[in-house]
Scaffold this motif. Structure first.
Motif, PDB file in Angstrom:
ATOM      1  N   ASN A 253      21.125 -83.621  79.137  1.00  0.00           N
ATOM      2  CA  ASN A 253      20.664 -82.234  79.131  1.00  0.00           C
ATOM      3  C   ASN A 253      19.299 -82.086  79.777  1.00  0.00           C
ATOM      4  O   ASN A 253      19.058 -81.152  80.549  1.00  0.00           O
ATOM      5  CB  ASN A 253      20.611 -81.705  77.692  1.00  0.00           C
ATOM      6  N   LEU A 254      18.383 -83.008  79.460  1.00  0.00           N
ATOM      7  CA  LEU A 254      17.046 -82.947  80.051  1.00  0.00           C
ATOM      8  C   LEU A 254      17.115 -83.119  81.566  1.00  0.00           C
ATOM      9  O   LEU A 254      16.408 -82.434  82.313  1.00  0.00           O
ATOM     10  CB  LEU A 254      16.144 -84.020  79.436  1.00  0.00           C
ATOM     11  N   GLY A 255      17.967 -84.031  82.017  1.00  0.00           N
ATOM     12  CA  GLY A 255      18.129 -84.229  83.448  1.00  0.00           C
ATOM     13  C   GLY A 255      18.689 -82.996  84.130  1.00  0.00           C
ATOM     14  O   GLY A 255      18.198 -82.574  85.188  1.00  0.00           O
ATOM     15  N   PHE A 256      19.713 -82.397  83.517  1.00  0.00           N
ATOM     16  CA  PHE A 256      20.341 -81.206  84.095  1.00  0.00           C
ATOM     17  C   PHE A 256      19.353 -80.049  84.195  1.00  0.00           C
ATOM     18  O   PHE A 256      19.194 -79.433  85.257  1.00  0.00           O
ATOM     19  CB  PHE A 256      21.548 -80.802  83.243  1.00  0.00           C
ATOM     20  N   TYR A 257      18.667 -79.754  83.097  1.00  0.00           N
ATOM     21  CA  TYR A 257      17.734 -78.630  83.106  1.00  0.00           C
ATOM     22  C   TYR A 257      16.491 -78.929  83.946  1.00  0.00           C
ATOM     23  O   TYR A 257      15.906 -78.013  84.548  1.00  0.00           O
ATOM     24  CB  TYR A 257      17.333 -78.257  81.683  1.00  0.00           C
TER      25      TYR A 257
ATOM     26  N   SER B  67      17.990 -89.810  84.247  1.00  0.00           N
ATOM     27  CA  SER B  67      19.205 -89.207  83.678  1.00  0.00           C
ATOM     28  C   SER B  67      20.449 -90.030  84.011  1.00  0.00           C
ATOM     29  O   SER B  67      21.324 -90.214  83.154  1.00  0.00           O
ATOM     30  CB  SER B  67      19.378 -87.772  84.165  1.00  0.00           C
ATOM     31  N   SER B  68      20.538 -90.567  85.229  1.00  0.00           N
ATOM     32  CA  SER B  68      21.733 -91.322  85.615  1.00  0.00           C
ATOM     33  C   SER B  68      21.837 -92.649  84.881  1.00  0.00           C
ATOM     34  O   SER B  68      22.942 -93.119  84.598  1.00  0.00           O
ATOM     35  CB  SER B  68      21.752 -91.564  87.131  1.00  0.00           C
ATOM     36  N   SER B  69      20.709 -93.263  84.545  1.00  0.00           N
ATOM     37  CA  SER B  69      20.747 -94.555  83.847  1.00  0.00           C
ATOM     38  C   SER B  69      20.822 -94.407  82.338  1.00  0.00           C
ATOM     39  O   SER B  69      21.373 -95.274  81.645  1.00  0.00           O
ATOM     40  CB  SER B  69      19.517 -95.395  84.226  1.00  0.00           C
ATOM     41  N   LEU B  70      20.297 -93.295  81.801  1.00  0.00           N
ATOM     42  CA  LEU B  70      20.227 -93.126  80.340  1.00  0.00           C
ATOM     43  C   LEU B  70      21.168 -92.057  79.805  1.00  0.00           C
ATOM     44  O   LEU B  70      21.173 -91.801  78.601  1.00  0.00           O
ATOM     45  CB  LEU B  70      18.788 -92.787  79.922  1.00  0.00           C
ATOM     46  N   LEU B  71      21.964 -91.442  80.658  1.00  0.00           N
ATOM     47  CA  LEU B  71      22.809 -90.337  80.238  1.00  0.00           C
ATOM     48  C   LEU B  71      23.732 -90.726  79.084  1.00  0.00           C
ATOM     49  O   LEU B  71      23.983 -89.931  78.172  1.00  0.00           O
ATOM     50  CB  LEU B  71      23.635 -89.851  81.430  1.00  0.00           C
TER      51      LEU B  71
ATOM     52  N   ALA C   4      21.872-100.774  85.789  1.00  0.00           N
ATOM     53  CA  ALA C   4      21.184-100.697  84.498  1.00  0.00           C
ATOM     54  C   ALA C   4      22.036 -99.962  83.472  1.00  0.00           C
ATOM     55  O   ALA C   4      22.151-100.386  82.314  1.00  0.00           O
ATOM     56  CB  ALA C   4      19.832-100.000  84.667  1.00  0.00           C
ATOM     57  N   ALA C   5      22.670 -98.865  83.891  1.00  0.00           N
ATOM     58  CA  ALA C   5      23.503 -98.093  82.972  1.00  0.00           C
ATOM     59  C   ALA C   5      24.693 -98.911  82.487  1.00  0.00           C
ATOM     60  O   ALA C   5      25.006 -98.919  81.288  1.00  0.00           O
ATOM     61  CB  ALA C   5      23.993 -96.818  83.660  1.00  0.00           C
ATOM     62  N   ALA C   6      25.357 -99.620  83.412  1.00  0.00           N
ATOM     63  CA  ALA C   6      26.523-100.429  83.034  1.00  0.00           C
ATOM     64  C   ALA C   6      26.138-101.529  82.051  1.00  0.00           C
ATOM     65  O   ALA C   6      26.844-101.771  81.061  1.00  0.00           O
ATOM     66  CB  ALA C   6      27.164-101.038  84.281  1.00  0.00           C
TER      67      ALA C   6
ATOM     68  N   SER D 231      30.195 -85.637  79.253  1.00  0.00           N
ATOM     69  CA  SER D 231      31.133 -85.720  80.379  1.00  0.00           C
ATOM     70  C   SER D 231      30.828 -84.670  81.438  1.00  0.00           C
ATOM     71  O   SER D 231      30.867 -84.954  82.645  1.00  0.00           O
ATOM     72  CB  SER D 231      32.566 -85.552  79.876  1.00  0.00           C
ATOM     73  N   ASP D 232      30.525 -83.459  81.002  1.00  0.00           N
ATOM     74  CA  ASP D 232      30.202 -82.387  81.954  1.00  0.00           C
ATOM     75  C   ASP D 232      28.913 -82.705  82.713  1.00  0.00           C
ATOM     76  O   ASP D 232      28.832 -82.501  83.930  1.00  0.00           O
ATOM     77  CB  ASP D 232      30.061 -81.062  81.213  1.00  0.00           C
ATOM     78  N   ASN D 233      27.906 -83.193  81.990  1.00  0.00           N
ATOM     79  CA  ASN D 233      26.662 -83.595  82.648  1.00  0.00           C
ATOM     80  C   ASN D 233      26.901 -84.724  83.636  1.00  0.00           C
ATOM     81  O   ASN D 233      26.359 -84.731  84.748  1.00  0.00           O
ATOM     82  CB  ASN D 233      25.626 -84.029  81.607  1.00  0.00           C
ATOM     83  N   PHE D 234      27.717 -85.691  83.225  1.00  0.00           N
ATOM     84  CA  PHE D 234      28.022 -86.841  84.082  1.00  0.00           C
ATOM     85  C   PHE D 234      28.670 -86.369  85.377  1.00  0.00           C
ATOM     86  O   PHE D 234      28.245 -86.755  86.473  1.00  0.00           O
ATOM     87  CB  PHE D 234      28.955 -87.805  83.342  1.00  0.00           C
TER      88      PHE D 234
END
Length: 423
Positions: free
Chosen positions: A31-35, A19-23, A125-127, A396-399
């Motif tokens: 959403n998948l990461g959060f839930y 989730s942190s790299s693909l958010l 990776a995300a950057a 943004s909220d998930n982040f």
């Protein structure tokens, strides 16, 4: 039980890394990461899991102020709906991402200190991926659309910049042999430069405005071996260089000149519908709505219809009447949620920000770096919120929720590790 805990750790770790790299890349990743984390937290509670002897009730009690602050916006929406007797479930959706921080953080605590050190590569990776994506969607900076798949380009540029700065300050705890550290740090610097490039080609002035503030935080810990006056001098020099490099660009000059013209036009005619003029008009209107409804505001669901009503009455311009938010986080929450919204937003910014800022005084480089990341996120969102309503978008909220949980848990686990080393 031990095997269950080990499997939990790896499941949570995979969810967090993914989730942190693909958010910002995949529409459903956040959403998948959060839930997924919520599910792991509920399972953990059902099994009465304890983290190094600490139960869930103790966790709530120990960090109650942070949990309450993260739930501030959700509580503001609830209070608005209870007092106005106007219940709309979808208004609680995005604020609940931060409001359920206590559960997200509880799930994150399953990861080990070493796992958290591996997270630095998800930031890199995300950057890098976001830089490539920004290059593609802007055709190398030649075009500028309003949206990037599932979020506005403004939010995408904002959070890409944060990932680049996270990558940069993680240099403080790069491990391995000399050669490995050199290669690792080069990759992190490349990710950071990529995020600056992404901010540049996005043409987003709000993102540019945050760069000096984030650079100052980064320089504060990157040069912590120097005396205070030398550190301040280095910080000012780095910020000045970044500003000069950006201002030398024709694209940046054009965007700044356009803003200056808009301000000049608005000073002569405050009904002008330029980009900046519209924002000033929205801020003025939003503040007026707050003064009319100072306690609970007009409600999230009523903002657009209220503007349309004012437009029909001729009190605001048709352009302002078509807007869906205030283009300012503070004014929007004041108008829609009143004093409760203002208090909730300030708590969301300041309480985590102070918590992370205190870690900058640590003598441990890892705690310094992670504290700096957390402070950058809080300061970044404050600056981003000056010209846009960042928390109106799910990404943004998930982040904010997921990365606050990651950085908080990283600090908690690192402090435990240091305590064991000194015993």
């Amino acid at each position: 039980m031990k095997n269950q805990i080990l499997s939990f750790r790896w499941i949570v770790f995979i969810i967090l890394v993914t989730s942190s790299s693909l958010l910002l890349i995949g529409r459903k990743a956040g959403n998948l990461g959060f839930y997924g984390l919520l599910l792991m937290a509920f399972i953990s509670l059902a099994l009465r899991t304890r983290h190094d002897g600490m139960g869930f009730k103790q966790f709530i009690s120990k960090f109650w102020l942070l949990h309450l602050a993260m739930a501030g916006m959700m509580l503001a929406v609830l209070l608005n709906q209870l007092i106005s007797q106007d219940f709309v479930a979808r208004s609680l959706d995005y604020p609940s991402r931060m409001g359920l921080f206590v559960l997200i953080a509880w799930a994150c605590l399953h990861c080990t200190p070493q796992m958290y050190r591996w997270f630095q590569w998800s930031y890199v990776a995300a950057a890098l991926m976001c830089t490539v994506k920004m290059y593609i969607i802007t055709d190398g900076g030649t075009t500028r659309g309003e949206y990037v798949d599932f979020m506005p380009i403004i939010e995408f540029a904002d959070m890409t910049l944060l990932m680049g700065f996270f990558s940069l300050v993680s240099i403080k705890y790069t491990s391995g042999s000399y050669g490995v550290r050199c290669v690792s740090n080069l990759l992190k610097i490349l990710a950071f430069i990529g995020s600056l490039y992404a901010a540049y080609v996005s043409g987003t002035r709000g993102t540019w405005l945050a760069i000096p503030f984030l650079a100052a935080i980064a320089a504060t810990i990157m040069f912590n071996r120097f005396e205070l006056w030398k550190k301040a001098l280095f910080t000012l020099c780095i910020v000045a260089v970044l500003i000069i490099l950006f201002c030398l660009s024709p694209q940046v000059q054009q965007r700044i000149h356009a803003a200056q013209q808009d301000i000049a036009t608005y000073s002569k005619d405050n009904t002008s519908d330029t980009s900046v003029g519209t924002r000033f008009g929205l801020w003025k209107t939003s503040f007026a709505l707050f003064l009319d409804h100072p306690l609970i505001g007009i409600g999230r669901e009523n903002f657009q219809s209220t503007l349309q009503g004012l437009g029909r009455e001729g009190k605001i311009s048709p352009v302002i009447a078509r807007q869906i938010h205030s283009h300012n986080e503070v004014f929007y929450n004041m108008a829609t949620l009143g004093s409760f919204g203002l208090a909730g937003l300030l708590a969301l910014y300041l309480v985590p920000g102070i918590y992370f800022a205190r870690k900058l005084r640590s003598t441990d480089h890892e705690l310094q770096a992670v504290g700096a990341m957390g402070l950058m996120m809080c300061v970044g969102f404050i600056v981003f919120g000056l010209t846009d309503v960042t928390f109106m978008w799910g990404a943004s909220d998930n982040f904010y929720a997921i990365f606050t949980a990651i950085l908080f848990s990283h600090i908690y686990r690192r402090k435990q590790e240091l305590a064991l080393c000194t015993d």
